[in-house]
Motif scaffolding. Structure first.
Motif, PDB file in Angstrom:
ATOM      1  N   LEU A   1      27.499  31.634  -5.909  1.00 59.06           N
ATOM      2  CA  LEU A   1      28.327  30.609  -5.273  1.00 59.06           C
ATOM      3  C   LEU A   1      28.443  29.409  -6.210  1.00 59.06           C
ATOM      4  N   PRO A   2      29.529  28.642  -6.091  1.00 64.16           N
ATOM      5  CA  PRO A   2      29.670  27.452  -6.935  1.00 64.16           C
ATOM      6  C   PRO A   2      28.525  26.462  -6.690  1.00 64.16           C
ATOM      7  N   GLN A   3      28.092  25.852  -7.772  1.00 61.61           N
ATOM      8  CA  GLN A   3      27.062  24.816  -7.653  1.00 61.61           C
ATOM      9  C   GLN A   3      27.718  23.493  -7.316  1.00 61.61           C
ATOM     10  N   PRO A   4      27.039  22.538  -6.744  1.00 58.02           N
ATOM     11  CA  PRO A   4      25.620  22.570  -6.401  1.00 58.02           C
ATOM     12  C   PRO A   4      25.376  23.445  -5.174  1.00 58.02           C
ATOM     13  N   TRP A   5      24.191  24.016  -5.098  1.00 53.44           N
ATOM     14  CA  TRP A   5      23.816  24.900  -3.995  1.00 53.44           C
ATOM     15  C   TRP A   5      23.273  24.052  -2.854  1.00 53.44           C
ATOM     16  N   LYS A   6      24.166  23.342  -2.210  1.00 53.13           N
ATOM     17  CA  LYS A   6      23.768  22.528  -1.060  1.00 53.13           C
ATOM     18  C   LYS A   6      24.945  22.385  -0.116  1.00 53.13           C
ATOM     19  N   TRP A   7      24.585  22.097   1.128  1.00 53.81           N
ATOM     20  CA  TRP A   7      25.606  21.905   2.147  1.00 53.81           C
ATOM     21  C   TRP A   7      25.080  20.940   3.186  1.00 53.81           C
ATOM     22  N   THR A   8      25.997  20.412   3.964  1.00 50.43           N
ATOM     23  CA  THR A   8      25.656  19.473   5.031  1.00 50.43           C
ATOM     24  C   THR A   8      25.812  20.187   6.361  1.00 50.43           C
ATOM     25  N   GLU A   9      24.798  20.040   7.218  1.00 47.46           N
ATOM     26  CA  GLU A   9      24.850  20.641   8.547  1.00 47.46           C
ATOM     27  C   GLU A   9      24.659  19.551   9.595  1.00 47.46           C
ATOM     28  N   VAL A  10      25.476  19.617  10.616  1.00 45.78           N
ATOM     29  CA  VAL A  10      25.386  18.718  11.761  1.00 45.78           C
ATOM     30  C   VAL A  10      24.659  19.480  12.860  1.00 45.78           C
ATOM     31  N   PHE A  11      23.584  18.904  13.378  1.00 49.67           N
ATOM     32  CA  PHE A  11      22.802  19.529  14.446  1.00 49.67           C
ATOM     33  C   PHE A  11      23.122  18.833  15.762  1.00 49.67           C
ATOM     34  N   LEU A  12      23.576  19.619  16.730  1.00 49.18           N
ATOM     35  CA  LEU A  12      23.931  19.113  18.054  1.00 49.18           C
ATOM     36  C   LEU A  12      22.775  19.413  18.999  1.00 49.18           C
ATOM     37  N   PHE A  13      22.079  18.383  19.460  1.00 47.16           N
ATOM     38  CA  PHE A  13      20.928  18.551  20.352  1.00 47.16           C
ATOM     39  C   PHE A  13      21.307  18.183  21.778  1.00 47.16           C
ATOM     40  N   ASP A  14      20.937  19.068  22.704  1.00 47.73           N
ATOM     41  CA  ASP A  14      21.174  18.777  24.120  1.00 47.73           C
ATOM     42  C   ASP A  14      19.979  18.000  24.689  1.00 47.73           C
ATOM     43  N   ASN A  15      20.006  17.716  25.984  1.00 48.73           N
ATOM     44  CA  ASN A  15      18.948  16.922  26.620  1.00 48.73           C
ATOM     45  C   ASN A  15      17.593  17.615  26.638  1.00 48.73           C
ATOM     46  N   GLU A  16      17.565  18.913  26.415  1.00 48.39           N
ATOM     47  CA  GLU A  16      16.298  19.652  26.364  1.00 48.39           C
ATOM     48  C   GLU A  16      15.781  19.781  24.935  1.00 48.39           C
ATOM     49  N   ARG A  17      16.413  19.060  24.018  1.00 41.04           N
ATOM     50  CA  ARG A  17      16.077  19.079  22.588  1.00 41.04           C
ATOM     51  C   ARG A  17      16.276  20.469  21.973  1.00 41.04           C
ATOM     52  N   ARG A  18      17.260  21.195  22.485  1.00 44.27           N
ATOM     53  CA  ARG A  18      17.664  22.463  21.875  1.00 44.27           C
ATOM     54  C   ARG A  18      18.851  22.151  20.974  1.00 44.27           C
ATOM     55  N   PHE A  19      18.951  22.846  19.853  1.00 48.51           N
ATOM     56  CA  PHE A  19      19.994  22.550  18.885  1.00 48.51           C
ATOM     57  C   PHE A  19      21.025  23.668  18.780  1.00 48.51           C
ATOM     58  N   LYS A  20      22.189  23.264  18.301  1.00 45.85           N
ATOM     59  CA  LYS A  20      23.230  24.185  17.897  1.00 45.85           C
ATOM     60  C   LYS A  20      23.795  23.649  16.597  1.00 45.85           C
ATOM     61  N   PRO A  21      23.762  24.442  15.507  1.00 46.48           N
ATOM     62  CA  PRO A  21      24.402  23.972  14.277  1.00 46.48           C
ATOM     63  C   PRO A  21      25.915  23.904  14.474  1.00 46.48           C
ATOM     64  N   ARG A  22      26.511  22.829  14.048  1.00 50.21           N
ATOM     65  CA  ARG A  22      27.958  22.613  14.209  1.00 50.21           C
ATOM     66  C   ARG A  22      28.767  23.711  13.518  1.00 50.21           C
ATOM     67  N   SER A  23      28.205  24.343  12.495  1.00 49.91           N
ATOM     68  CA  SER A  23      28.899  25.405  11.762  1.00 49.91           C
ATOM     69  C   SER A  23      29.236  26.588  12.649  1.00 49.91           C
ATOM     70  N   LEU A  24      28.599  26.693  13.805  1.00 53.67           N
ATOM     71  CA  LEU A  24      28.861  27.815  14.711  1.00 53.67           C
ATOM     72  C   LEU A  24      30.005  27.525  15.676  1.00 53.67           C
ATOM     73  N   ASP A  25      30.548  26.340  15.654  1.00 50.94           N
ATOM     74  CA  ASP A  25      31.711  26.013  16.517  1.00 50.94           C
ATOM     75  C   ASP A  25      32.995  26.370  15.846  1.00 50.94           C
TER      76      ASP A  25
END
Length: 140
Positions: free
Chosen positions: A116-140
């Protein structure tokens, strides 16, 4: 006899990490062809590695915390560094950063990224609900 030295204080009390539940062992990750494919596969691995601490489906209208993290990898897909791009605005959700970092570490290694093209990094947004469970924004 002197008391043993105290352990260094953790950034987040260990009991606060309980929402992720026990880590799940994942099979080796397949190499990705594009960064878009990689981001979705990485997000799925994070969810699979922490099934009790994550959710899928519709995002609630009001989220508890939304930390944004940058993940840097080595060529083999192992996590090299995680940095906070933006902490959650809700001060009570400060511990969601540590939960997100733990979810990232549990999901790794993410497979060979050397093609993959460098740099080998990405930004992820974590969506946390009231129970502190997460969903990565990349799955929307």
């Amino acid at each position: 006899m002197p008391a043993p030295p105290a352990a260094p204080a953790a950034a987040v009390p260990s009991g606060r990490l309980a929402p992720l539940g026990p880590a799940t062992v994942l099979p080796a990750a397949a190499p990705a062809r594009t960064w878009d494919d990689f981001k979705k596969a990485a997000a799925r691995r994070m969810v699979q590695a922490s099934p009790r601490g994550s959710f899928l489906g519709k995002v609630p209208p009001l989220l508890f915390g939304i930390p944004i993290l940058e993940i840097e990898l080595s060529a083999d897909g192992s996590v090299r560094n995680v940095s906070v791009v933006r902490p959650p605005a809700n001060a009570e959700a400060a511990d969601t950063v540590a939960l997100a970092v733990e979810a990232i570490r549990r999901g790794g290694p993410y497979g060979d990224v050397s093609r993959l093209p460098q740099p080998w990094k990405w930004t992820e947004v974590f969506l946390f609900d009231n129970e502190r469970r997460f969903k990565p924004r990349s799955l929307d």
